[in-house]
Design an enzyme around this catalytic site. Structure first.
Site, PDB file in Angstrom:
ATOM      1  N   SER A  95       0.736  -1.325  -0.135  1.00  0.00           N
ATOM      2  CA  SER A  95      -0.020   0.033   0.080  1.00  0.00           C
ATOM      3  C   SER A  95       0.864   1.254  -0.082  1.00  0.00           C
ATOM      4  O   SER A  95       1.953   1.055   0.574  1.00  0.00           O
ATOM      5  CB  SER A  95      -0.847  -0.136   1.168  1.00  0.00           C
ATOM      6  OG  SER A  95      -1.502   1.211   1.383  1.00  0.00           O
ATOM      7  N   TYR A 113      -1.598  -0.808  10.050  1.00  0.00           N
ATOM      8  CA  TYR A 113      -1.597  -1.050   8.824  1.00  0.00           C
ATOM      9  C   TYR A 113      -0.390  -0.468   8.138  1.00  0.00           C
ATOM     10  O   TYR A 113       0.400  -1.548   7.340  1.00  0.00           O
ATOM     11  CB  TYR A 113      -2.835  -0.604   8.036  1.00  0.00           C
ATOM     12  CG  TYR A 113      -3.138  -0.916   6.602  1.00  0.00           C
ATOM     13  CD1 TYR A 113      -3.353  -2.286   6.355  1.00  0.00           C
ATOM     14  CD2 TYR A 113      -2.934  -0.011   5.860  1.00  0.00           C
ATOM     15  CE1 TYR A 113      -3.537  -2.488   4.845  1.00  0.00           C
ATOM     16  CE2 TYR A 113      -3.399  -0.305   4.405  1.00  0.00           C
ATOM     17  CZ  TYR A 113      -3.503  -1.604   4.176  1.00  0.00           C
ATOM     18  OH  TYR A 113      -3.713  -2.000   2.804  1.00  0.00           O
ATOM     19  N   LYS A 155       2.661  -3.199   6.003  1.00  0.00           N
ATOM     20  CA  LYS A 155       3.056  -2.890   4.612  1.00  0.00           C
ATOM     21  C   LYS A 155       4.460  -2.712   4.314  1.00  0.00           C
ATOM     22  O   LYS A 155       4.983  -3.087   3.519  1.00  0.00           O
ATOM     23  CB  LYS A 155       1.811  -2.060   4.087  1.00  0.00           C
ATOM     24  CG  LYS A 155       0.297  -2.427   3.914  1.00  0.00           C
ATOM     25  CD  LYS A 155       0.365  -3.910   3.253  1.00  0.00           C
ATOM     26  CE  LYS A 155      -1.320  -4.494   3.404  1.00  0.00           C
ATOM     27  NZ  LYS A 155      -1.524  -5.560   2.526  1.00  0.00           N
TER      28      LYS A 155
END
Length: 256
Positions: free
Chosen positions: A150, A163, A167
């Site tokens: 991402s 998150y 990533k």
């Protein structure tokens, strides 16, 4: 280059591809792309009915596909996923780690359970899926791994730090895998999508979506289908000299 070599660049005929999180959004779009390029596809997600529905849809595109329910955070499930792919199609040529957990907790209020749950799905699962598939990838003449990360990994993300950190970790693993497996003929790359019109995106408040869109040069969400071209490049012979890289597909947001 002659016509035969050119036509073979994006041809995935007779290659078997595993796509986790493959029943909707980016994962389903990638699965469709691989099937249309000639690949045999194994789609996986937590829900058995969603897996079968996705596989049926792919077969309606005249593809060879099966659905295998598996939780990306459960290592036994991942071993079973690899086993099912090999039993059905005889081997594995490509692994696409697309399943993700978008848990969001602000720093200072983070729980140990949330951090562990995110790590299990976003980092541990992808790493061990590749490890489980490794003997079959080594046996393939066209082996590739694609990790879907991402653009959040490149940004300051205080509210999405769990998150974003996961990533970022997968970007590091992508480069390390590329170095580790190059001698085996296995290429490993990643795609970093920007804002894409998926269920995960639509779960955000509209204000947050508008801000993400506003930060792109193209001023719109991507469609999941717009991830397919980059994925086919990195997983087909068209990308035969590309490994250890992250392709940013974000409408021009990250460079600023």
């Amino acid at each position: 280059m002659d016509r035969t070599a050119f036509d073979a660049l994006f041809d995935m005929t007779d290659r078997t591809v595993i796509v986790t999180g493959g029943t909707r959004g980016i994962g389903l779009a990638l699965a469709e792309g691989f099937v249309l390029a000639g690949a045999r596809v194994v789609v996986s997600s937590r829900k058995a009915d969603a897996c079968e529905e996705a596989a049926r849809h792919l077969r309606h595109l005249d593809g060879h596909a099966i659905g295998v329910p598996a939780h990306a955070g459960n290592l036994d499930d991942l071993d079973a996923l690899v086993g099912a792919a090999v039993t059905e199609f005889g081997g594995i040529d490509v692994v696409v780690n697309n399943a993700a957990n978008a848990l969001a907790q602000p720093l200072g209020e983070m729980t140990a359970d949330a951090l562990a749950k995110s790590h299990d799905v976003n980092v541990r699962g992808p790493v061990f899926l590749v490890q489980a598939a490794l003997p079959h990838l080594r046996a393939s003449a066209h082996a590739a791994v694609l990790n879907i990360v991402s653009v959040g990994a490149f940004h300051f993300s205080p509210s999405l730090s769990i998150y974003a950190a996961a990533k970022s970790a997968m970007m590091s693993f992508t480069r390390s895998m590329a170095a580790e497996f190059a001698a085996d003929g296995i290429r490993v790359n990643a795609i970093a999508p920007g804002p894409v019109d998926t269920d995960m995106m639509r779960a955000n408040p509209q204000e947050a979506i508008d801000q993400m869109v506003g930060n792109t040069l193209m001023k719109r969400l991507a469609t999941p289908d717009e991830m397919v071209g980059a994925a086919l490049l990195l997983c087909s012979d068209a990308g035969s000299y590309v490994t250890g890289t992250v392709v940013i597909v974000d409408g021009g947001g990250t460079p600023r």
